[in-house]
Design an enzyme around this catalytic site. Structure first.
Site, PDB file in Angstrom:
ATOM      1  N   ASP A   1       0.839  -1.179   0.090  1.00  0.00           N
ATOM      2  CA  ASP A   1       0.005  -0.091  -0.218  1.00  0.00           C
ATOM      3  C   ASP A   1       0.862   1.112   0.016  1.00  0.00           C
ATOM      4  OD1 ASP A   1      -1.607   1.795   0.591  1.00  0.00           O
ATOM      5  OD2 ASP A   1      -2.932   1.012   2.025  1.00  0.00           O
TER       6      ASP A   1
ATOM      7  N   GLU B   1      -0.156   4.318  -1.042  1.00  0.00           N
ATOM      8  CA  GLU B   1      -1.178   5.408  -1.102  1.00  0.00           C
ATOM      9  C   GLU B   1      -1.635   5.858  -2.254  1.00  0.00           C
ATOM     10  OE1 GLU B   1      -3.476   6.573   0.145  1.00  0.00           O
ATOM     11  OE2 GLU B   1      -2.651   7.443   1.925  1.00  0.00           O
ATOM     12  N   ASN B   2      -3.064   5.842  -2.236  1.00  0.00           N
ATOM     13  CA  ASN B   2      -3.758   5.929  -3.583  1.00  0.00           C
ATOM     14  C   ASN B   2      -3.444   4.569  -4.658  1.00  0.00           C
ATOM     15  OD1 ASN B   2      -5.210   8.091  -2.864  1.00  0.00           O
ATOM     16  ND2 ASN B   2      -3.381   9.407  -3.465  1.00  0.00           N
TER      17      ASN B   2
ATOM     18  N   ASP C   1      -5.557   6.581   5.193  1.00  0.00           N
ATOM     19  CA  ASP C   1      -6.733   7.742   5.757  1.00  0.00           C
ATOM     20  C   ASP C   1      -7.612   7.073   6.926  1.00  0.00           C
ATOM     21  OD1 ASP C   1      -7.877   5.935   4.270  1.00  0.00           O
ATOM     22  OD2 ASP C   1      -8.345   7.481   2.616  1.00  0.00           O
TER      23      ASP C   1
ATOM     24  N   HIS D   1       7.815 -43.380  20.765  1.00  0.00           N
ATOM     25  CA  HIS D   1       7.575 -44.672  21.313  1.00  0.00           C
ATOM     26  C   HIS D   1       8.164 -45.768  20.253  1.00  0.00           C
ATOM     27  CE1 HIS D   1       4.541 -45.484  18.098  1.00  0.00           C
ATOM     28  NE2 HIS D   1       4.190 -44.155  18.466  1.00  0.00           N
TER      29      HIS D   1
HETATM   30  O1  AHR Z   1      -3.717   3.145  -1.204  1.00  0.00           O
HETATM   31  C1  AHR Z   1      -4.975   2.580  -0.750  1.00  0.00           C
HETATM   32  C2  AHR Z   1      -5.843   3.411   0.236  1.00  0.00           C
HETATM   33  O2  AHR Z   1      -5.982   4.416  -0.423  1.00  0.00           O
HETATM   34  C3  AHR Z   1      -4.862   3.802   1.288  1.00  0.00           C
HETATM   35  O3  AHR Z   1      -4.549   2.979   2.478  1.00  0.00           O
HETATM   36  C4  AHR Z   1      -5.853   4.794   1.844  1.00  0.00           C
HETATM   37  O4  AHR Z   1      -5.287   6.002   2.712  1.00  0.00           O
HETATM   38  C5  AHR Z   1      -6.375   5.450   0.693  1.00  0.00           C
HETATM   39  O5  AHR Z   1      -7.815   5.524   0.809  1.00  0.00           O
END
Ligand code: AHR
Ligand code: AHR
Length: 521
Positions: free
Chosen positions: A240, A242-243, A318, A486
């Site tokens: 992950d 972000e976005n 988020d 055993h």
């Molecule tokens: O990147 C996937 C998600 O996108 C993140 O975890 C979040 O912060 C956003 O909604």
């Protein structure tokens, strides 16, 4: 004594007479062998990352210490009856969670996990996540008893994340920021996931808001396909960032990221300057596979990265909290760990015997519990380890609901913290108090504890995942190549293909694997 046992003992006595001369030589060698501990110093995950030059800067686990020297609290629970809290520590330095503390504290009420302590000494504890841009808060805390497992024979609890549950730390120390390098691994339940956003463990925004591409770098596990996905129907380990959940260099589909469904899953993500990787494997056995290793995604905003250095568990950056999963342990490092370091970490993980209670039997190896020890070899699945009062010998014999009360009690044991190593176990007779299973000349006997260190070692056994995949195998605390076994219905400690008749390689894996059954009495 029942007739079949007498016949077996006679057979065994004949065999013993033949091997008596050899035994004298063996005893001399045995005494010289000296004590060995189940877990050598410096081999736990954060010891290994430190040796590799990429030290842990956060280390979280509700099941075990992640440094050989760690002797502090693993996590904190809060009970609903009076809202008080209790720290749950380890059974010994570098050892396993003291789940019995939780069980007694939470008895008759319910408990949630309030803190997952950072073992690195940096204070990067995880606590209840606050609200964020995608969802209000504070998030829910995990039910402390929802994810029971055993690890190295010890009962422990994972962090069960239902949708709505989340942990976070927005004020960390030592976690990578900007384009700095880091590594992460976590052990998850590979069968507990969903398609919500986003069951993550790792680096996220300090504001609880989506601050743009590249502001996160966390391990994701689940089967959401909104951003990225891999082969099959999932679930997948992804990053992950972000976005975007990334399964490789491309947004969306990357064929090399497989669906993984190991009950205990090792998941890894690491990121450095224009390089990153996803790796994974079975936390119960085998090595790691590399699902991606290469340049940053070919999407704008992820090179260089803009990491912020908060830590999240069970939620998105988020505070998106529609996701589910179960976490047992995980770390974050400073620096980009080598594959070799990560492989060594996986070797430690697979050696500690994460198992579910059901695959190991319905009994528990938590000190204090009453159990019976059932053979798993095809000949003998109705047989249990037992003694009788005619002598000190220990054998296996058939026990059933129609057995006499004495036979049932003779086949029942009380688990005690190991007399020479509290991370291991000893077995006290249920009907001969103060008498323990111990080996002498490599044969098992029921003897009174004479409080010598020799007795303590001879009576201590370290549980591991069963050699044949069932239940447990019990390693002798002072003869590390020998396991409870055993052979011709008599119980020994035996090595695989050693010099004694009972070391026979035939059926060794089966004969050394034992199911922890409900106590017969
Ligand atoms: O990147 C996937 C998600 O996108 C993140 O975890 C979040 O912060 C956003 O909604
Ligand atoms: O069972 C092997 C050894 O035999 C034991 O450690 C010792 O008590 C005896 O000499």
């Amino acid at each position: 004594m029942s007739a079949p046992i007498t016949a077996r003992l006679l057979k065994r006595l004949r065999r013993c007479a033949l091997s008596a001369a050899a035994a004298v030589v063996l005893i001399a060698g045995a005494v010289a062998g000296g004590a060995q501990t189940a877990q050598a110093a410096g081999t736990l995950p954060c010891d290994l990352y430190a040796s590799g030059g990429t030290a842990c800067v956060a280390a979280h686990s509700t099941t075990r210490a992640l440094y050989s020297s760690y002797n502090g609290a693993l996590y904190q629970v809060r009970r609903s009856s009076d809202n008080t809290t209790r720290d749950i520590g380890v059974l010994s330095a570098g050892g396993y969670a003291n789940a019995a503390t939780q069980d007694s504290f939470c008895s008759g009420t319910t408990c949630v996990i309030t803190v997952i302590y950072d073992q690195s000494g940096r204070g990067n504890n995880l606590t209840q996540a606050p609200g964020g841009g995608a969802a209000g808060g504070p998030d829910n805390l995990a039910n402390a008893t929802a994810a029971p497992i055993t690890v190295n024979g010890h009962k422990a609890y994972g962090v069960y994340v239902a949708a709505g549950t989340g942990y976070r730390n927005d004020h960390t120390s030592g976690i990578a920021t900007g384009d700095q390098s880091e590594g992460m691994y976590a052990i998850f339940d590979g069968t507990h996931y969903n398609g919500g956003c986003c069951f993550d463990y790792g680096n996220a925004e300090t504001s609880n808001n989506d601050t743009g591409n590249g502001h996160m770098e966390a391990i994701y596990f689940g089967n959401i396909k909104v951003w990225g996905y891999g082969a099959g129907n999932g679930p997948w380990v992804m990053a992950d960032l972000e976005n975007g959940l990334f399964s490789g260099v491309n947004a969306g589909y990357n064929a090399n990221d497989p669906s993984v469904n190991y009950r205990f899953l090792t998941a890894m993500v690491k990121g450095g300057q224009n390089q990153w990787a996803i790796r994974g494997g079975n936390a119960q056995s085998g090595g790691l596979s590399t699902f991606y290793s290469g340049a940053r995604p070919n999407v704008s905003g992820y090179n260089p990265m803009h990491k912020e250095g908060a830590i999240i568990l069970g939620i998105g950056g988020d505070n998106s909290k529609g996701s589910a999963g179960t976490f047992y342990e995980g770390v974050m490092t400073s620096g980009y760990p080598s594959d070799a370091t990560e492989n060594a970490v996986q070797a430690n993980i697979s050696s500690v015997g994460y198992t579910t209670s059901s695959s190991s039997g319905s009994g528990s190896l938590t000190p204090g519990s009453r159990i019976s020890l059932q053979a798993t070899t095809a000949c003998c699945t109705g047989d249990y380890i037992r003694h009788d009062d005619a002598d000190t010998n220990v054998v296996i014999s058939g026990i059933s609901s129609s057995s006499s009360a004495t036979d049932k009690a003779d086949a029942t044991w009380i688990v005690r913290a190991g007399l020479s190593n509290s991370s291991c176990v000893s077995f006290e007779s249920a009907n001969d108090s103060g008498q323990y299973l111990r080996h002498y000349n490599y044969q098992l006997h029921l003897n009174a504890n004479d409080s010598t260190s020799q007795f303590a070692q001879d009576a201590t056994f370290c549980p591991q995942a069963g050699h044949n995949g069932q239940g447990y195998s019990f390693q002798s605390a002072n003869y590390s190549t020998k396991y409870l076994r055993h052979y011709s219905y008599t119980v020994y400690i035996a090595s695989d293909g050693g010099s004694n008749t009972w070391d026979s390689a035939t059926s060794w894996s089966d004969d050394t694997s034992w199911v922890i059954a409900q106590p017969w009495s």
